[in-house]
Write an enzyme that holds these catalytic residues in place. Structure first.
Site, PDB file in Angstrom:
ATOM      1  N   THR A 129      -5.191  14.400  -4.679  1.00 38.81           N
ATOM      2  CA  THR A 129      -3.804  13.969  -4.550  1.00 38.81           C
ATOM      3  C   THR A 129      -2.813  14.905  -5.180  1.00 38.81           C
ATOM      4  O   THR A 129      -2.779  15.192  -6.360  1.00 38.81           O
ATOM      5  CB  THR A 129      -3.559  12.413  -5.075  1.00 38.81           C
ATOM      6  OG1 THR A 129      -4.450  11.783  -4.923  1.00 38.81           O
ATOM      7  CG2 THR A 129      -2.271  11.787  -4.815  1.00 38.81           C
ATOM      8  N   GLU A 163     -12.982   3.390  -7.202  1.00 40.38           N
ATOM      9  CA  GLU A 163     -13.781   3.473  -8.249  1.00 40.38           C
ATOM     10  C   GLU A 163     -14.744   2.064  -8.361  1.00 40.38           C
ATOM     11  O   GLU A 163     -14.155   1.350  -8.418  1.00 40.38           O
ATOM     12  CB  GLU A 163     -13.483   3.798  -9.593  1.00 40.38           C
ATOM     13  CG  GLU A 163     -12.991   5.162  -9.698  1.00 40.38           C
ATOM     14  CD  GLU A 163     -12.427   5.725 -10.904  1.00 40.38           C
ATOM     15  OE1 GLU A 163     -12.893   5.170 -12.070  1.00 40.38           O
ATOM     16  OE2 GLU A 163     -11.653   6.500 -11.403  1.00 40.38           O
ATOM     17  N   CYS A 271      -5.897   7.522 -11.640  1.00 36.42           N
ATOM     18  CA  CYS A 271      -5.142   7.762 -10.453  1.00 36.42           C
ATOM     19  C   CYS A 271      -3.892   7.114 -10.244  1.00 36.42           C
ATOM     20  O   CYS A 271      -2.661   7.872 -10.190  1.00 36.42           O
ATOM     21  CB  CYS A 271      -5.997   7.293  -9.253  1.00 36.42           C
ATOM     22  SG  CYS A 271      -7.495   8.549  -9.041  1.00 36.42           S
TER      23      CYS A 271
END
Length: 446
Positions: A129, A163, A271
């Protein structure tokens, strides 16, 4: 000839992607600059807990018993350049220290180290990202450094892994997005993903900036939805409403849906928080800061949930944390992972400890990682052990193991039967029936 694939960076994303590409039938080589990680993976062992990953590694890593031999690992960029036709770059893009913006140094370094060895046609595919506009800059850098020149092309293929479900999400993605600048790049990526495409996974072709934006936009939307229901929990808290019933009613509206409407202590992980901050930082750089101003409040609201849980704990302990025993169930930012990066659970445990509480933490998988971050906390080897003598028990990561606890049995070891449910996933009536005082943010006291 069949495509050969390299995966550069073997963290959560890269290790899973390398193993999944081997599972799909490709010859794959994974690269990492940390020799110890490469050695571990070469033994078929995962450097992190991710359900199903080690089984796939053992099935394909070269040299292991009954392995297909399709997967190997190295520290050499020259080796991966000579081996592969398609190079997926999966390195970390963390938040810059002291800033909101994304740190691109690892990604830039990987591109530079690879490009100088690309002396034949190759497709470099970014999966990490990154701030929008990075791909165009990196494409120019590859063309400048690669001996193959324009035959070394860049594409973008954002990842959408959860995850705990990374293997499933890689092998059976809910969508495949590719940003390309040529038909050759599109055809190559269609070949890479031929199996999931045949199974029905949508294949979305876009330009480079749009492909970069898809992941950050998706994360921003999810963060907004989570923070919306947490904002409603704050209203329920002062209006004596029930945010769980509110979320249930909202979720029946097909325009809204029930997913990501569970209120609690907020989101974390490696993230979502940093991607959110990098997104509004990049918008500012592009002169569009007002467009994403609302994300700053989303970030603020999310962090406020942690402070609210600390204050709820203080309230449960009659106004003082000093010397009180607090049992914390959970350290990972979510279940089915050992990841404690920006974990609300661990952050709350740390705050309570720093404010004078005696904190005992239990997590089925994340204790070692948590201890590396907060070594001064006490870590127990079971929920019962963590709860010994506790004046209050906090449920902060929604592991299934915690939902299956026996309230009566746990009540035998605590000093006070007081439970704070930071994830709103425990059965309040069951705990109250066992004479526990049950509290959760945004829910009635009884």
């Amino acid at each position: 000839m069949p495509l050969k694939i390299s995966v550069i960076g073997t963290g959560y994303l890269g290790a899973t992607h390398a193993a999944a590409m081997a599972e799909l039938g490709f010859e794959v080589i994974g690269l990492d600059v940390v020799p110890a990680k490469v050695e571990l993976l070469a033994q078929g062992r995962s450097p992190m807990y991710e359900p199903g990953l080690e089984e796939i590694l053992r099935r394909h890593v070269v040299g292991l018993p009954d392995s297909t031999g399709r997967l190997s690992f190295t520290t050499s960029f020259a080796e991966v350049a000579a081996f592969a036709d398609v190079h997926f770059i999966c390195v970390n893009t963390p938040q810059r220290p002291g800033e909101y913006a994304c740190d691109m140094s690892y990604f830039d370094g990987a591109v530079d180290a690879l490009a100088v060895h690309l002396d034949r046609p190759a497709l470099v595919v970014g999966k990490s990202t990154v701030p929008v506009g990075s791909a165009a800059r990196l494409a120019a850098r590859i063309a400048e450094l690669a001996p193959a020149g324009a035959d070394a092309e860049l594409a973008w293929n954002p990842e959408f892994l959860q995850e705990g479900f990374a293997v499933r999400d890689t092998l059976h993605p809910d969508r495949i997005v590719v940003g390309v600048t040529s038909e050759r790049a599109e055809e190559t990526l269609r070949e890479v993903y031929a199996t999931p495409i045949a199974e029905g996974s949508p294949f979305v072709v876009a330009d480079l900036p749009t492909a970069e934006l898809v992941k950050t936009a998706a994360n921003a939307f999810l963060a907004t939805k989570i923070s919306f229901i947490n904002a409603m929990a704050e209203i329920c808290e002062v209006a004596d409403g029930d945010v769980v019933r509110l979320a249930e009613a909202l979720g029946h509206d097909e325009r809204i849906g029930p997913k990501f409407l569970r209120s609690g202590i907020g989101f974390g992980g490696g993230c979502l928080p940093k991607d959110l901050r990098a997104f509004f930082a990049r918008a500012g750089e592009l002169g569009a800061s007002e467009s994403l101003q609302f994300l700053r409040e989303i970030d603020s609201l999310n962090m406020r949930r942690r402070a609210s849980m600390v204050e709820l704990t203080r309230e449960a302990l009659d106004g003082s944390l000093l010397g009180k025993r607090v049992a914390v169930l959970g350290a990972a930012f979510k279940p089915e992972t050992d990841d404690v990066r920006d974990s609300p659970a661990l952050n709350i445990a740390g705050q309570l400890h720093l404010q004078g509480a005696e904190v005992s933490v239990y997590d089925p998988k994340a204790a070692a990682n948590a201890k590396a971050v907060f070594p001064t906390l006490r870590y127990a080897d079971s929920a019962v052990s963590a709860a010994q003598g506790a004046h209050v028990v906090l449920h902060l990561t929604e592991w299934r193991e915690f939902q299956e606890l026996d309230p009566a049995a746990l009540g035998e070891v605590v000093s006070r039967r007081h439970l704070l449910d930071g994830r709103n996933t425990l059965d309040a009536s069951l705990w109250r029936k066992a004479d526990w005082t049950y509290r959760a943010l945004g829910r009635p006291r009884a």
